[in-house]
Design a protein around this motif. Structure first.
Motif, PDB file in Angstrom:
ATOM      1  N   VAL A 142      42.628  29.371  53.626  1.00 15.74           N
ATOM      2  CA  VAL A 142      41.440  30.399  53.345  1.00 15.74           C
ATOM      3  C   VAL A 142      42.140  31.752  53.286  1.00 15.74           C
ATOM      4  CG1 VAL A 142      39.528  31.380  54.546  1.00 15.74           C
ATOM      5  CG2 VAL A 142      40.139  28.830  54.692  1.00 15.74           C
ATOM      6  N   TRP A 143      43.098  32.238  53.852  1.00 18.85           N
ATOM      7  CA  TRP A 143      43.390  33.430  53.705  1.00 18.85           C
ATOM      8  C   TRP A 143      43.901  33.536  52.215  1.00 18.85           C
ATOM      9  CZ3 TRP A 143      42.634  37.967  55.740  1.00 18.85           C
ATOM     10  CH2 TRP A 143      42.290  37.977  57.202  1.00 18.85           C
ATOM     11  N   PHE A 144      44.696  32.643  51.906  1.00 21.59           N
ATOM     12  CA  PHE A 144      45.249  32.455  50.319  1.00 21.59           C
ATOM     13  C   PHE A 144      44.179  33.086  49.485  1.00 21.59           C
ATOM     14  CE2 PHE A 144      46.492  30.835  46.625  1.00 21.59           C
ATOM     15  CZ  PHE A 144      47.775  31.578  46.188  1.00 21.59           C
ATOM     16  N   PHE A 145      43.147  32.163  49.557  1.00 23.68           N
ATOM     17  CA  PHE A 145      42.235  32.449  48.614  1.00 23.68           C
ATOM     18  C   PHE A 145      41.301  33.676  48.824  1.00 23.68           C
ATOM     19  CE2 PHE A 145      42.775  27.671  47.855  1.00 23.68           C
ATOM     20  CZ  PHE A 145      42.872  27.855  46.520  1.00 23.68           C
ATOM     21  N   ILE A 146      41.284  34.191  49.950  1.00 26.20           N
ATOM     22  CA  ILE A 146      40.579  35.556  50.281  1.00 26.20           C
ATOM     23  C   ILE A 146      41.395  36.516  49.568  1.00 26.20           C
ATOM     24  CG2 ILE A 146      40.079  37.409  51.995  1.00 26.20           C
ATOM     25  CD1 ILE A 146      39.354  35.104  53.913  1.00 26.20           C
ATOM     26  N   LYS A 147      42.720  36.501  49.764  1.00 21.78           N
ATOM     27  CA  LYS A 147      43.797  37.542  49.216  1.00 21.78           C
ATOM     28  C   LYS A 147      43.403  37.281  47.761  1.00 21.78           C
ATOM     29  CE  LYS A 147      46.309  37.770  53.278  1.00 21.78           C
ATOM     30  NZ  LYS A 147      47.687  37.156  53.436  1.00 21.78           N
ATOM     31  N   THR A 148      43.641  36.218  46.988  1.00 21.25           N
ATOM     32  CA  THR A 148      43.542  35.896  45.721  1.00 21.25           C
ATOM     33  C   THR A 148      42.231  36.310  45.056  1.00 21.25           C
ATOM     34  OG1 THR A 148      45.034  34.008  46.186  1.00 21.25           O
ATOM     35  CG2 THR A 148      44.018  34.113  43.817  1.00 21.25           C
ATOM     36  N   PHE A 149      41.232  36.215  45.753  1.00 26.77           N
ATOM     37  CA  PHE A 149      39.852  36.675  45.133  1.00 26.77           C
ATOM     38  C   PHE A 149      39.881  38.178  45.054  1.00 26.77           C
ATOM     39  CE2 PHE A 149      38.583  32.204  45.254  1.00 26.77           C
ATOM     40  CZ  PHE A 149      38.456  32.025  43.901  1.00 26.77           C
ATOM     41  N   ALA A 150      40.613  38.671  46.360  1.00 26.03           N
ATOM     42  CA  ALA A 150      40.221  40.219  46.219  1.00 26.03           C
ATOM     43  C   ALA A 150      41.012  40.785  45.187  1.00 26.03           C
ATOM     44  CB  ALA A 150      40.993  40.594  47.607  1.00 26.03           C
ATOM     45  N   MET A 151      42.179  40.149  44.868  1.00 28.20           N
ATOM     46  CA  MET A 151      42.913  40.515  43.614  1.00 28.20           C
ATOM     47  C   MET A 151      42.248  40.263  42.488  1.00 28.20           C
ATOM     48  SD  MET A 151      45.447  42.343  44.245  1.00 28.20           S
ATOM     49  CE  MET A 151      45.976  42.456  42.374  1.00 28.20           C
ATOM     50  N   ILE A 152      41.700  39.035  42.107  1.00 26.35           N
ATOM     51  CA  ILE A 152      40.807  38.973  40.889  1.00 26.35           C
ATOM     52  C   ILE A 152      39.710  40.027  40.589  1.00 26.35           C
ATOM     53  CG2 ILE A 152      39.040  37.360  39.803  1.00 26.35           C
ATOM     54  CD1 ILE A 152      40.965  35.167  40.998  1.00 26.35           C
ATOM     55  N   PHE A 153      39.116  40.037  41.987  1.00 27.05           N
ATOM     56  CA  PHE A 153      38.196  41.258  41.947  1.00 27.05           C
ATOM     57  C   PHE A 153      38.776  42.764  41.720  1.00 27.05           C
ATOM     58  CE2 PHE A 153      35.671  44.717  44.085  1.00 27.05           C
ATOM     59  CZ  PHE A 153      34.455  44.520  43.534  1.00 27.05           C
ATOM     60  N   PHE A 154      39.878  42.883  41.802  1.00 29.26           N
ATOM     61  CA  PHE A 154      40.517  44.253  41.606  1.00 29.26           C
ATOM     62  C   PHE A 154      40.646  44.182  40.070  1.00 29.26           C
ATOM     63  CE2 PHE A 154      44.296  46.634  40.328  1.00 29.26           C
ATOM     64  CZ  PHE A 154      43.894  47.922  40.992  1.00 29.26           C
ATOM     65  N   CYS A 155      41.080  43.042  39.307  1.00 26.43           N
ATOM     66  CA  CYS A 155      41.345  43.018  37.906  1.00 26.43           C
ATOM     67  C   CYS A 155      40.106  43.372  37.353  1.00 26.43           C
ATOM     68  CB  CYS A 155      41.848  41.741  37.514  1.00 26.43           C
ATOM     69  SG  CYS A 155      43.611  41.317  38.094  1.00 26.43           S
ATOM     70  N   ILE A 156      39.104  42.818  37.571  1.00 23.80           N
ATOM     71  CA  ILE A 156      37.716  43.110  37.026  1.00 23.80           C
ATOM     72  C   ILE A 156      37.404  44.368  37.232  1.00 23.80           C
ATOM     73  CG2 ILE A 156      35.255  42.117  36.950  1.00 23.80           C
ATOM     74  CD1 ILE A 156      36.406  39.268  37.851  1.00 23.80           C
ATOM     75  N   TRP A 157      37.567  45.056  38.417  1.00 23.99           N
ATOM     76  CA  TRP A 157      37.079  46.193  38.914  1.00 23.99           C
ATOM     77  C   TRP A 157      37.734  47.381  38.043  1.00 23.99           C
ATOM     78  CZ3 TRP A 157      38.723  48.546  44.112  1.00 23.99           C
ATOM     79  CH2 TRP A 157      38.410  49.739  44.127  1.00 23.99           C
ATOM     80  N   GLU A 158      39.167  47.261  37.973  1.00 30.39           N
ATOM     81  CA  GLU A 158      39.832  47.991  37.222  1.00 30.39           C
ATOM     82  C   GLU A 158      39.342  47.950  35.775  1.00 30.39           C
ATOM     83  OE1 GLU A 158      42.613  47.807  35.025  1.00 30.39           O
ATOM     84  OE2 GLU A 158      42.564  45.671  34.975  1.00 30.39           O
ATOM     85  N   ARG A 159      39.174  46.737  35.265  1.00 32.98           N
ATOM     86  CA  ARG A 159      38.776  46.689  33.831  1.00 32.98           C
ATOM     87  C   ARG A 159      37.257  47.513  33.590  1.00 32.98           C
ATOM     88  NH1 ARG A 159      36.854  41.319  30.327  1.00 32.98           N
ATOM     89  NH2 ARG A 159      36.215  42.927  28.703  1.00 32.98           N
ATOM     90  N   SER A 160      36.476  47.277  34.392  1.00 35.60           N
ATOM     91  CA  SER A 160      35.038  47.934  34.345  1.00 35.60           C
ATOM     92  C   SER A 160      35.176  49.555  34.363  1.00 35.60           C
ATOM     93  CB  SER A 160      34.242  47.684  35.320  1.00 35.60           C
ATOM     94  OG  SER A 160      34.723  47.949  36.638  1.00 35.60           O
ATOM     95  N   THR A 161      36.429  49.869  34.961  1.00 31.33           N
ATOM     96  CA  THR A 161      36.631  51.438  35.087  1.00 31.33           C
ATOM     97  C   THR A 161      37.384  51.944  33.846  1.00 31.33           C
ATOM     98  OG1 THR A 161      36.648  50.891  37.456  1.00 31.33           O
ATOM     99  CG2 THR A 161      37.241  53.143  36.733  1.00 31.33           C
ATOM    100  N   PHE A 162      38.407  51.417  33.657  1.00 35.36           N
ATOM    101  CA  PHE A 162      39.700  52.453  32.665  1.00 35.36           C
ATOM    102  C   PHE A 162      39.171  51.979  31.178  1.00 35.36           C
ATOM    103  CE2 PHE A 162      42.736  51.770  36.588  1.00 35.36           C
ATOM    104  CZ  PHE A 162      41.717  52.568  37.163  1.00 35.36           C
ATOM    105  N   PRO A 163      39.541  53.176  30.508  1.00 40.99           N
ATOM    106  CA  PRO A 163      39.485  53.042  29.161  1.00 40.99           C
ATOM    107  C   PRO A 163      40.705  52.377  28.664  1.00 40.99           C
ATOM    108  CG  PRO A 163      39.908  55.393  29.666  1.00 40.99           C
ATOM    109  CD  PRO A 163      39.585  54.420  31.030  1.00 40.99           C
ATOM    110  N   ARG A 164      40.774  52.465  27.326  1.00 42.66           N
ATOM    111  CA  ARG A 164      41.995  51.284  27.011  1.00 42.66           C
ATOM    112  C   ARG A 164      43.124  52.766  26.480  1.00 42.66           C
ATOM    113  NH1 ARG A 164      40.122  49.251  22.311  1.00 42.66           N
ATOM    114  NH2 ARG A 164      39.345  47.617  23.617  1.00 42.66           N
TER     115      ARG A 164
END
Lengths: 161, 328
Positions: free
Chosen positions: B272-294
């Motif tokens: 469970v911990w593994f997947f919590i952390k992994t999904f937090a990272m996936i969320f981070f990937c999406i979050w930064e995608r929504s923020t940064f320009p190319r």
């Protein structure tokens, strides 16, 4: 006149990356998007939710009926006369006893500019613009509303599948 | 023997199935998160809150027409997406999902293989993934495809180096190349505390390897139409797409393993911990995608070679110094 040309070029070419001043703005951007993520979406889920229209919204036409369920319209032709888009065409019909009513009442909803003059000109308060705005169809002919369609424009409110 | 094979087979199927499910649903998750960041809902119509959307997309992918352009180098054109997805899926083998559990008196490890050189395997195989982009772009006989493929290869090679350097710092601290060993070494202190610089370098390089914004050079929509996959359609395109998201999942799992302590965590079971952390990272990937320009292409290259590479060396130097002073 640019005082310090070197400084100016440096600023124009961009280069926050060279001065290293981009980390704080990027983090600010992250905070902003995160705030957006947790705020409520402003989307209106159209068929199930609808935008409130104005009190004076002018949508599809409706021919009103009286208590007995008959058209109030006496086919005087004033609405057709005042219509700036010439969207209304009426064929009157007069009975022996003198009651007059429209045999045909066609409103071309494509020509119509929804100005509402017909509503104002009507001496019998027989025509009205409703708040219905979501009529779609495939053929131009279908936008020529006859009496049957004009009697009940509310049926065209889109409710989804 | 039969028992061994059965256990391995079942584990493989479970890992594969779960990973494909995660890959499918991370597309849904990405669309949802991007939508909410932009004050929209994202997919809402197919199923409850669009939950069946990935399945609908998959079915659509199967039934679309398969096109091979006239100028294409056909064998390579067909091979490229297969390389992409195969490389991404091979990485799943070494991910340590959790500690061993005991089921019916048998101790079962929650990873498929504990390679002694696990981290080298990951770095090596993830580079093969870039061949998919490169060959796909080149073989489609399209100028945008070629440009996208070239950019992909140049970018991936540039960022491979600082990524490896960041990993060396972790390996120095943990004293092992095995991923399970690295997780076990983090029982007391997570590597994100011991190696903050390596963490930042690894994340930036990982995003570049994933071809995600702000480093989505190979598929910069505005400049290259769609980049290396411009000529692909139907299931071949879907394979590229799946490879991208599988790669993202692996990247998140790698960050979890190398820096966030893997399955370690209080109260909840390890998986469970593994997947919590992994999904937090996936969320981070999406979050930064929504923020940064190319980034511009020269900026990407400059960042890779002039900033991250020296920073990687600096990190190794500092780590070595630290170890010399405090444990020598």
């Amino acid at each position: 006149m640019i005082e310090n040309k070197k400084e100016y070029i440096k600023n124009v070419s961009g280069c926050r990356a060279e001065t290293g001043k981009f980390i704080v703005p990027l983090l600010k951007g992250m905070v902003y998007t995160l705030k957006n993520f947790f705020s409520k979406p402003i989307t209106i889920q159209y068929p199930s939710e609808r935008r409130e229209v104005s009190q004076r919204w002018r949508g599809l036409h409706k021919l009103k009926t009286d208590d007995r369920g008959e058209l109030k319209c006496v086919a005087c032709g004033l609405c057709a006369c005042i219509c700036p888009a010439r969207a209304i065409s009426i064929t009157p019909y007069e009975e022996e006893g003198g009651t007059r009513y429209p045999k045909e009442f066609i409103v071309n909803e494509i020509r119509c500019i929804f100005c509402g003059f017909c509503e104002e000109a009507c001496p019998r308060d027989a025509i009205e613009l409703t708040k219905v705005y979501d009529y779609v169809d495939y053929n131009r002919q279908d936008f020529d509303f006859d009496i049957a369609k004009l009697k009940n424009p509310e049926q065209f409110v889109f409710k989804g599948k | 023997m039969i028992e061994f094979v059965t256990i391995l087979l079942v584990k493989t199927l479970v890992v594969f199935g779960v990973s494909m499910l995660i890959v499918a649903y991370s597309t849904w998750f990405e669309r949802k998160v991007l939508g909410h960041v932009q004050l929209r809902h994202g997919p809402m119509r197919v199923g409850f809150h669009g939950l069946l959307q990935p399945i609908a997309d998959g079915i659509k992918g199967f039934f679309k027409e398969e096109l091979v352009p006239e100028n294409a180098d056909k064998p390579v054109f067909i091979l490229a997406p297969i390389i992409s997805i195969a490389a991404a899926l091979s990485l799943l083998v070494v991910i340590p999902f959790g500690d061993s559990v005991t089921i019916m008196g048998k101790e079962i490890t929650l990873y498929l293989a504990d390679l002694d050189i696990g981290i080298l395997y990951v770095l090596g195989i993830s580079t093969i993934g870039s061949y998919g982009c490169m060959l796909g772009g080149w073989s489609s006989g399209n100028k945008y495809g070629v440009l996208g493929g070239l950019r992909a290869s140049a970018q991936m090679i540039s960022y491979e180096l600082p990524m490896a350097l960041a990993v060396i710092g972790v390996v120095m601290v943990s004293g092992t190349l095995s991923l399970v060993g690295i997780v076990n070494a983090q029982a007391g202190l997570w590597n994100i505390v011991a190696q903050p610089l390596a963490f930042v370098i690894f994340i930036i390089c990982g995003l570049a390897e994933l071809n995600r914004t702000p480093f989505d050079m190979p598929e910069a929509e505005a400049e290259l139409a769609c980049g290396y996959n411009v000529e692909y359609s139907s299931m071949k395109f879907a394979l590229f797409f799946m490879a991208e998201y599988a790669h993202m999942f692996v990247f998140a799992a790698m960050v979890t393993t190398l820096f966030l302590g893997g399955w370690h965590g209080p109260f909840l079971p390890g998986v469970v911990w593994f997947f919590i952390k992994t999904f937090a990272m996936i969320f981070f990937c999406i979050w930064e995608r929504s923020t940064f320009p190319r980034c511009r292409y020269d900026q990407v290259m400059k960042l890779g070679w002039k900033v991250l590479l020296p920073a990687g060396f600096l990190n190794i130097f500092l780590t070595g110094l630290w170890m010399l002073v405090f444990s020598g």
